[in-house]
Design an enzyme around this catalytic site. Structure first.
Site, PDB file in Angstrom:
ATOM      1  N   ASP A 112       1.103  -1.443  -0.080  1.00  0.00           N
ATOM      2  CA  ASP A 112       0.211   0.217   0.441  1.00  0.00           C
ATOM      3  C   ASP A 112       0.243   1.323   0.370  1.00  0.00           C
ATOM      4  OD1 ASP A 112      -2.405   1.570   0.748  1.00  0.00           O
ATOM      5  OD2 ASP A 112      -3.535   0.127   0.553  1.00  0.00           O
TER       6      ASP A 112
ATOM      7  N   HIS B 108      -2.561   3.235  -4.655  1.00  0.00           N
ATOM      8  CA  HIS B 108      -2.440   3.098  -3.661  1.00  0.00           C
ATOM      9  C   HIS B 108      -1.020   2.582  -3.521  1.00  0.00           C
ATOM     10  CE1 HIS B 108      -5.565   2.559  -0.478  1.00  0.00           C
ATOM     11  NE2 HIS B 108      -6.812   3.034  -1.869  1.00  0.00           N
TER      12      HIS B 108
ATOM     13  N   GLU C 216      -9.444   2.922  -4.809  1.00  0.00           N
ATOM     14  CA  GLU C 216      -9.273   3.908  -4.371  1.00  0.00           C
ATOM     15  C   GLU C 216      -7.989   4.997  -5.789  1.00  0.00           C
ATOM     16  OE1 GLU C 216     -11.163   3.861  -0.508  1.00  0.00           O
ATOM     17  OE2 GLU C 216      -9.225   3.594  -0.724  1.00  0.00           O
TER      18      GLU C 216
ATOM     19  N   TRP D 104      -8.831  -3.648   8.410  1.00  0.00           N
ATOM     20  CA  TRP D 104      -7.754  -1.956   7.835  1.00  0.00           C
ATOM     21  C   TRP D 104      -7.415  -1.885   9.005  1.00  0.00           C
ATOM     22  CZ3 TRP D 104      -6.804  -3.230   3.000  1.00  0.00           C
ATOM     23  CH2 TRP D 104      -7.890  -2.277   2.073  1.00  0.00           C
TER      24      TRP D 104
END
Length: 645
Positions: free
Chosen positions: A193, A263, A327, A469
């Site tokens: 990430d 990410h 995203e 998360w």
């Protein structure tokens, strides 16, 4: 009443035997008279095709009993018998278990079923069986019972983000043990990430030399607070092989996630040429949220990720590889001459199509290697690659679009499966979380098969998984607190038949199951006392992005004159709820009003409204009326609670 009746089995002799607490609930549980006690000379009877599971069961029973049970090829009295025998209706993961006075028999079509039967056997024994050292004074007795069992879904998963906060290898293994205990069979390992790259890639050593370490860590988002300490860590390929082998012994498939094209700031920090401005040296990200730094779409970048996937595939034998895809802001692609030239070259009209092209390159590559691509909801943007599967974290629309076009889905919707959400509305008494509110009751109520799906479409629902998360979850004990007992509830969503789910029965047995987790040193969250249902709710699709006046009947919550508090509480969905004002009507006349701006979502602010009701007429109807809207969409769910002050 059902829960009381279900807790007892009554026999003609007049004797009763308590219904065992088994999580997740099996298809059929039939208590009988009698019991079997495991003694030092009890044997595990297993043929060669059952030996691996027999050794696992031996290790399950050894620590607390102190017995090193022999494994023999043939059984008889005083034996735990493991047997493979085909029975079509129970499938590859189903099993039959019978406890009688003379022996325990576990029968299955395949070793996985024997393993799950062994997990059920553990739960039939005293809760001390989960202790890691001999426990004196306990008879290791299982009451007589016949269990027939098989899972509802083939994908029963738990996710762990080790990028935002790194988790040690030992905890990853414990996590796998806890998944297996609950008959869950997929460990989704979020390995890369913006804030950290956690897996060694031999061809690109800087991914861990640089990308695994950051200068700081955010502890709160707004206003921003930081630890002011460096943080990081990664798993060597030897670590990964060890974890994958450990999981395989427990019939858990490890699903690796390598995020792209968004990410990816940690990768860009390690290799700046992956970014849209190769002259700019980025640091590994230290803040949370959606970050605009995404990889470029040049052929060299496609090749980079395919090389990474080659090493990943060598380590992870499962059929699916997760490529993230969520995203991904398009700002840098819009400003990039090279990205725009690529779009023109490919005949692509917008940046969503460019992301779809990027994902399709990975899909074709994985398909050629005999693997399947899976990604988050956003890989739908611009069209889903032909053989890709969708992991649905947003609302229902993406799931319906995917199954309608013949694509498989794993249901992981944030409103019901995100375990980084708060477990209580009293957030001041809870550890810091990302927002939202997801009580165990809502997790249990989740059904991965949406009401609007046809029977044919529902066949494309592979299953369900929860997500952990870790933006604010700093260590293993914090993670355990957020995950359990909600994961216990989700295990029944994933395994138990829809007809056998019963929340009252589940909650009545949960204290016993939590004693088992205590024996395993799990830092589970203690159960809340029962709470009354909300006065009203709102659901996805009911609100608008523009302020509108909505009404709810709250008559049953008003029991006399006095001061009342009304709380709007978001529980899930992609969009928060904003409130302009609220008022209480008695028989259509306004009797109290509170006009201030409030919001409830990832963060709550001003979402409580106070009303002084001077008098209550006999038989009066009370209505809550408010001006509300959702932000940037209408995927919002929540509850309205009314309480007397």
């Amino acid at each position: 009443m059902f829960a009381v009746l279900a807790s007892l089995a009554v026999f003609a002799s007049g004797q009763t035997q308590a219904m065992p607490v088994i999580v997740p609930q099996p298809l059929s549980v039939k208590p009988a008279e009698g019991h079997f006690t495991i003694k030092p000379d009890t044997v595990i009877a297993a043929g060669k095709d059952c030996e691996a599971v027999a050794r696992t069961l031996q290790e399950f029973l050894r620590p607390a009993t102190g017995y090193a049970l022999d494994i023999h090829g043939r059984g008889g009295k005083n034996a735990i018998v493991l047997r493979l025998k085909e029975k079509k209706e129970r499938g590859p993961e189903g099993y039959s278990l019978k406890v009688s006075n003379d022996q325990i028999e576990i029968e299955a079509n395949a070793p996985a079923g024997l393993f799950y039967g062994s997990q059920t056997l553990r739960q039939l024994l005293p809760v001390q069986i989960y202790r890691k050292a001999p426990v004196a004074g306990v008879e290791w007795t299982a009451n007589a019972v016949t269990v027939e069992d098989s899972p509802r879904f083939r994908w029963r998963g738990g996710h762990l983000d080790v990028c935002r906060n790194f988790m040690p290898k030992e905890f990853v293994m414990k996590y796998i043990d806890l998944l297996a205990l609950h008959k869950m069979n997929v460990f989704h390992w979020h390995l890369t990430d913006d804030q950290g790259w956690r897996i060694e890639i031999k061809q690109y050593p800087k991914l861990t030399e640089v990308g695994a370490w950051r200068k700081n860590t955010m502890t709160k988002y707004s206003p921003a607070e930081y630890t002011n300490k460096p943080a990081g860590g990664f798993y060597t390929q030897d670590d990964v092989r060890e974890i994958v082998a450990y999981a395989k012994e427990r019939f858990v498939t490890v699903l690796p996630e390598i995020e792209m094209p968004g990410h990816s700031q940690a990768a860009i920090a390690a290799y700046p040429w992956l970014g849209n401005d190769p002259t700019k040296q980025l640091d590994v990200a230290t803040k949370w949220g959606v970050i605009e730094n995404v990889v470029n779409v040049e052929d060299s970048t496609i090749k980079f990720f395919q090389n990474v996937l080659d090493e990943v595939m060598d380590l992870f034998p499962g059929s699916f590889i997760h490529i993230g895809g969520d995203e991904c802001p398009k700002v840098q692609w819009k400003a990039s001459e090279k990205a725009q030239a690529k779009m023109k070259q490919l005949g692509i009209t917008d940046e969503h199509g460019l992301q779809s092209w990027f994902i399709s390159q990975m899909d074709k590559y994985l398909d050629a290697k005999g693997r399947r691509l899976i990604g988050w909801s956003e890989i739908l943007e611009g069209g889903l690659a032909e053989k890709a599967a969708l992991m649905v974290w947003l609302g229902d629309d993406g799931a319906m679009q995917a199954v309608s076009s013949g694509h498989d889905v794993v249901m992981a919707q944030n409103s019901s499966t995100y375990f980084d959400y708060y477990q209580s509305k009293d957030k001041d008494k809870e550890p810091w979380a990302i927002g939202g509110f997801l009580p165990i009751s809502k997790v249990y109520a989740y059904d991965p098969v949406l009401p609007k799906m046809t029977d044919e479409q529902s066949k494309h629902v592979l299953g369900v998984q929860f997500q952990c998360w870790t933006e604010y979850i700093r260590d293993p004990k914090y993670a355990e607190y957020m995950i359990f007992p909600r994961a216990c509830a989700l295990s029944e969503v994933a395994w138990s038949s829809k007809a056998n789910k019963n929340y009252d029965r589940f909650m009545a047995g949960l204290p016993t199951h939590l004693e088992r987790l205590a024996g395993l040193d799990v830092n589970y969250r203690k159960l809340d006392p029962p709470t009354p249902p909300p006065a009203a709710t709102w659901k996805s699709g009911e609100m608008s992005e523009q302020f509108q006046t909505k009404t709810w009947d709250v008559t049953r919550s008003i029991d006399g004159a006095g001061t009342y508090n009304v709380e709007f509480q978001y529980t899930g969905g992609a969009h928060r709820l904003d409130i302009e004002w609220a008022e209480i009507l008695q028989n259509e006349a306004v009797v109290a009003r509170d006009a201030h701006k409030g919001t409830t979502g990832a963060r709550d602010q001003g979402n409580d409204y106070t009303f002084r009701i001077p008098s209550v007429a006999a038989g009066a109807k009370f209505t809550l009326r408010a001006s509300v809207r959702t932000d940037e969409g209408n995927d919002s769910n929540g509850e309205i609670r009314v309480s007397r002050r």
